[in-house]
Scaffold this motif. Sequence first.
Motif, PDB file in Angstrom:
ATOM      1  N   GLY A 191      39.357  39.452  37.563  1.00 32.88           N
ATOM      2  CA  GLY A 191      38.393  39.695  36.722  1.00 32.88           C
ATOM      3  C   GLY A 191      37.465  39.379  36.876  1.00 32.88           C
ATOM      4  N   GLY A 205      40.037  37.024  33.679  1.00 33.01           N
ATOM      5  CA  GLY A 205      41.556  37.412  34.352  1.00 33.01           C
ATOM      6  C   GLY A 205      42.644  37.028  34.671  1.00 33.01           C
ATOM      7  N   GLY A 236      38.169  41.761  33.017  1.00 30.38           N
ATOM      8  CA  GLY A 236      37.402  41.205  33.534  1.00 30.38           C
ATOM      9  C   GLY A 236      36.136  41.914  33.183  1.00 30.38           C
ATOM     10  N   GLY A 251      34.608  36.401  33.174  1.00 29.61           N
ATOM     11  CA  GLY A 251      35.377  37.237  33.791  1.00 29.61           C
ATOM     12  C   GLY A 251      36.576  36.717  34.484  1.00 29.61           C
ATOM     13  N   GLY A 252      36.221  36.029  35.438  1.00 32.40           N
ATOM     14  CA  GLY A 252      37.287  35.615  36.265  1.00 32.40           C
ATOM     15  C   GLY A 252      38.083  34.805  35.514  1.00 32.40           C
TER      16      GLY A 252
END
Length: 318
Positions: free
Chosen positions: A214, A79, A48, A75-76
């Motif tokens: 993330g 992740g 992330g 990032g999420g």
Amino acid sequence: MSIVTMLALLVSSMLIYSAPLIFTSIGGVFSERGGVVNVGLEGIMVMGAFSGVVFNLEFADSLGLATPWIALLVGGFVGGIFALLHAIATVHFRADHVVSGTVLNLMAPALAVFLVKAFYGKGQTDNLRQTFGRFDFPGLSDIPVIGDIFFKSTSLLGYLAISLSFLAWFVLFKTRFGLRLRSVGEHPQAADTLGINVYLMKYLGVIISGILGGIGGAAYAQSISVNFSVTTIVGPGFIALAAMIFGKWNPVGAMFSSLFFGLSQSLAVIGTQLPFLQGVPAVYLQIAPYLLTIVVLAAFFGKSVAPKADGVTYIKSK
């Protein structure tokens, strides 16, 4: 330094360092409430952080102030994809949960550093120009004393993370989805007989943990380290795991535990500015978060009761 100034510094620093831990520990709660142990939170945070920083660097000029917030979502997403590997290994292929999570922790830093060198020709990225700065709440920051301590020059991301913990508690304990997820983590055979798709719920729990992990990694990279290297994420994932256990697999409990660990991390940075810590060697403040993690796990792990089917591989035919 006045007491108000000292408290304001402590609170704002605590929120900055706690926000990534809160996101990640809540993610761990969702995974383990669904019966899947996720010790790979560290590796998920690494991916992330890497994806958030790369997105931030590439789109900062065009997106401006919105860049860090969109990078959180990126990032999420990454992740969640990375956590899907853990879900496939543990749910579909029935791999040992701890072994699978350890593989994620070993694979993520190597993969991220390899990609950084491939993209930028060096071992770390440049520093970010768009980061999560300090925020003044309109109106609230003007309140005498309370406004100075809690609402002026503080972390908006920290307050969002705290709000998310209460939302996550509501989802887990007051909604049909939460009831089904918890039933799968407690007694999957009984849940299966009631028509709940056990495998689907386990997948969803792990993916949610990946998304939040993330986001936690991207938040850490854009508010604390402000770049990415192999040492950007070293330990926060395990501290978030400890916060989840200390919080007894409850999102609100994990949030309060994360605030505690975040405060201990922030003291290593701001300790020299506080009169009562100026005489303490810096190395003691730097090891304090990890020492506290060990102490908390040793003291409370045996007393905390995990979901009954946490870490137990479910086979539908049995």
